[in-house]
Design a protein around this motif. Structure first.
Motif, PDB file in Angstrom:
ATOM      1  N   LEU A   1       0.885  -1.161   0.000  1.00  0.00           N
ATOM      2  CA  LEU A   1       0.000   0.000   0.000  1.00  0.00           C
ATOM      3  C   LEU A   1       0.923   1.210   0.000  1.00  0.00           C
ATOM      4  O   LEU A   1       1.528   1.551   1.019  1.00  0.00           O
ATOM      5  CB  LEU A   1      -0.909   0.008   1.229  1.00  0.00           C
ATOM      6  CG  LEU A   1      -2.036  -1.008   1.191  1.00  0.00           C
ATOM      7  CD1 LEU A   1      -2.713  -1.120   2.543  1.00  0.00           C
ATOM      8  CD2 LEU A   1      -3.050  -0.646   0.126  1.00  0.00           C
ATOM      9  N   LEU A   2       1.070   1.824  -1.155  1.00  0.00           N
ATOM     10  CA  LEU A   2       2.117   2.811  -1.376  1.00  0.00           C
ATOM     11  C   LEU A   2       2.038   3.998  -0.418  1.00  0.00           C
ATOM     12  O   LEU A   2       3.049   4.413   0.136  1.00  0.00           O
ATOM     13  CB  LEU A   2       2.077   3.293  -2.827  1.00  0.00           C
ATOM     14  CG  LEU A   2       3.273   4.099  -3.293  1.00  0.00           C
ATOM     15  CD1 LEU A   2       4.558   3.313  -3.137  1.00  0.00           C
ATOM     16  CD2 LEU A   2       3.093   4.522  -4.730  1.00  0.00           C
ATOM     17  N   GLY A   3       0.859   4.527  -0.189  1.00  0.00           N
ATOM     18  CA  GLY A   3       0.722   5.709   0.666  1.00  0.00           C
ATOM     19  C   GLY A   3       1.092   5.459   2.116  1.00  0.00           C
ATOM     20  O   GLY A   3       1.532   6.367   2.820  1.00  0.00           O
ATOM     21  N   GLN A   4       0.940   4.241   2.576  1.00  0.00           N
ATOM     22  CA  GLN A   4       1.225   3.903   3.966  1.00  0.00           C
ATOM     23  C   GLN A   4       2.591   3.244   4.130  1.00  0.00           C
ATOM     24  O   GLN A   4       3.123   3.165   5.227  1.00  0.00           O
ATOM     25  CB  GLN A   4       0.155   2.952   4.528  1.00  0.00           C
ATOM     26  CG  GLN A   4      -1.196   3.582   4.703  1.00  0.00           C
ATOM     27  CD  GLN A   4      -1.900   3.828   3.377  1.00  0.00           C
ATOM     28  OE1 GLN A   4      -1.713   3.119   2.409  1.00  0.00           O
ATOM     29  NE2 GLN A   4      -2.704   4.874   3.333  1.00  0.00           N
TER      30      GLN A   4
ATOM     31  N   ALA B   1      -0.578  -0.830  -4.515  1.00  0.00           N
ATOM     32  CA  ALA B   1      -1.964  -0.373  -4.494  1.00  0.00           C
ATOM     33  C   ALA B   1      -1.946   1.089  -4.060  1.00  0.00           C
ATOM     34  O   ALA B   1      -1.310   1.441  -3.064  1.00  0.00           O
ATOM     35  CB  ALA B   1      -2.804  -1.203  -3.533  1.00  0.00           C
ATOM     36  N   VAL B   2      -2.628   1.920  -4.822  1.00  0.00           N
ATOM     37  CA  VAL B   2      -2.654   3.350  -4.555  1.00  0.00           C
ATOM     38  C   VAL B   2      -4.110   3.766  -4.350  1.00  0.00           C
ATOM     39  O   VAL B   2      -4.980   3.416  -5.152  1.00  0.00           O
ATOM     40  CB  VAL B   2      -2.028   4.141  -5.732  1.00  0.00           C
ATOM     41  CG1 VAL B   2      -2.046   5.636  -5.450  1.00  0.00           C
ATOM     42  CG2 VAL B   2      -0.611   3.653  -6.005  1.00  0.00           C
ATOM     43  N   PHE B   3      -4.353   4.497  -3.263  1.00  0.00           N
ATOM     44  CA  PHE B   3      -5.699   4.990  -2.974  1.00  0.00           C
ATOM     45  C   PHE B   3      -6.018   6.129  -3.928  1.00  0.00           C
ATOM     46  O   PHE B   3      -5.415   7.188  -3.869  1.00  0.00           O
ATOM     47  CB  PHE B   3      -5.775   5.450  -1.509  1.00  0.00           C
ATOM     48  CG  PHE B   3      -7.148   5.873  -1.083  1.00  0.00           C
ATOM     49  CD1 PHE B   3      -8.195   4.962  -1.052  1.00  0.00           C
ATOM     50  CD2 PHE B   3      -7.392   7.168  -0.683  1.00  0.00           C
ATOM     51  CE1 PHE B   3      -9.455   5.351  -0.646  1.00  0.00           C
ATOM     52  CE2 PHE B   3      -8.648   7.560  -0.273  1.00  0.00           C
ATOM     53  CZ  PHE B   3      -9.680   6.646  -0.248  1.00  0.00           C
ATOM     54  N   GLU B   4      -6.950   5.878  -4.845  1.00  0.00           N
ATOM     55  CA  GLU B   4      -7.349   6.868  -5.851  1.00  0.00           C
ATOM     56  C   GLU B   4      -8.875   6.862  -5.967  1.00  0.00           C
ATOM     57  O   GLU B   4      -9.429   6.356  -6.947  1.00  0.00           O
ATOM     58  CB  GLU B   4      -6.726   6.541  -7.212  1.00  0.00           C
ATOM     59  CG  GLU B   4      -5.229   6.602  -7.250  1.00  0.00           C
ATOM     60  CD  GLU B   4      -4.643   6.254  -8.612  1.00  0.00           C
ATOM     61  OE1 GLU B   4      -5.409   6.044  -9.580  1.00  0.00           O
ATOM     62  OE2 GLU B   4      -3.411   6.184  -8.707  1.00  0.00           O
ATOM     63  N   PRO B   5      -9.559   7.416  -4.957  1.00  0.00           N
ATOM     64  CA  PRO B   5     -11.031   7.392  -5.006  1.00  0.00           C
ATOM     65  C   PRO B   5     -11.545   8.259  -6.162  1.00  0.00           C
ATOM     66  O   PRO B   5     -10.929   9.264  -6.525  1.00  0.00           O
ATOM     67  CB  PRO B   5     -11.436   7.973  -3.659  1.00  0.00           C
ATOM     68  CG  PRO B   5     -10.274   8.791  -3.232  1.00  0.00           C
ATOM     69  CD  PRO B   5      -9.057   8.131  -3.809  1.00  0.00           C
ATOM     70  N   SER B   6     -12.669   7.857  -6.723  1.00  0.00           N
ATOM     71  CA  SER B   6     -13.247   8.616  -7.833  1.00  0.00           C
ATOM     72  C   SER B   6     -13.850   9.939  -7.359  1.00  0.00           C
ATOM     73  O   SER B   6     -13.902  10.899  -8.109  1.00  0.00           O
ATOM     74  CB  SER B   6     -14.300   7.780  -8.568  1.00  0.00           C
ATOM     75  OG  SER B   6     -15.293   7.373  -7.654  1.00  0.00           O
ATOM     76  N   THR B   7     -14.290   9.958  -6.105  1.00  0.00           N
ATOM     77  CA  THR B   7     -14.824  11.206  -5.531  1.00  0.00           C
ATOM     78  C   THR B   7     -14.311  11.350  -4.095  1.00  0.00           C
ATOM     79  O   THR B   7     -14.011  10.371  -3.427  1.00  0.00           O
ATOM     80  CB  THR B   7     -16.361  11.194  -5.478  1.00  0.00           C
ATOM     81  OG1 THR B   7     -16.792  10.091  -4.691  1.00  0.00           O
ATOM     82  CG2 THR B   7     -16.967  11.100  -6.862  1.00  0.00           C
TER      83      THR B   7
END
Length: 120
Positions: free
Chosen positions: A39-42, A113-119
């Motif tokens: 989990l790239l961001g973490q 895995a990168v957190f990229e929410p649509s909204t």
């Protein structure tokens, strides 16, 4: 007390081409392969055993659970998965489907895995 001096070891000098000492291939030849899931961001990272037929979606679900990021209120669709290339660079383009379609290798394969929410 007498203390012996410990020699300084430079692994690179002792084994300048250590990869030739082990069977490292850039191909996928095994039925089950150990990969890294990050989990790239973490910076959270785990190892998973997968087959070439395992889908990226399954890997995402298993990896999130393994790392404790499997909250119900954050859907899997808010994450995009990418293949890590040499030296930690992300290969362009989100991936999905069977991992064999995305350059699966026997060694040193990693999915980010990168957190990229649509909204928001």
């Amino acid at each position: 007390s007498i203390q012996a001096e410990e020699p300084e070891w430079d692994t690179f000098e002792v084994y300048p081409n250590w990869r030739t000492m082990v069977d490292v291939t850039k191909d996928q030849t095994r039925d089950v392969v150990e990969i890294f899931f990050t989990l790239l961001g973490q910076g959270a990272r785990c190892r998973l055993l997968v087959t070439p037929e395992t889908t990226v979606e399954e890997i995402l679900k298993r990896g999130r659970k393994e790392l404790g990021f499997d909250q119900e209120w954050i859907p899997d669709s808010d994450f995009k998965c990418y293949v890590m290339e040499d030296h930690g660079e992300i290969k362009p383009g989100a991936i999905s489907g069977p991992v064999k379609n995305h350059g699966l290798t026997d060694f040193e394969y990693e999915i980010y895995a990168v957190f990229e929410p649509s909204t928001y």
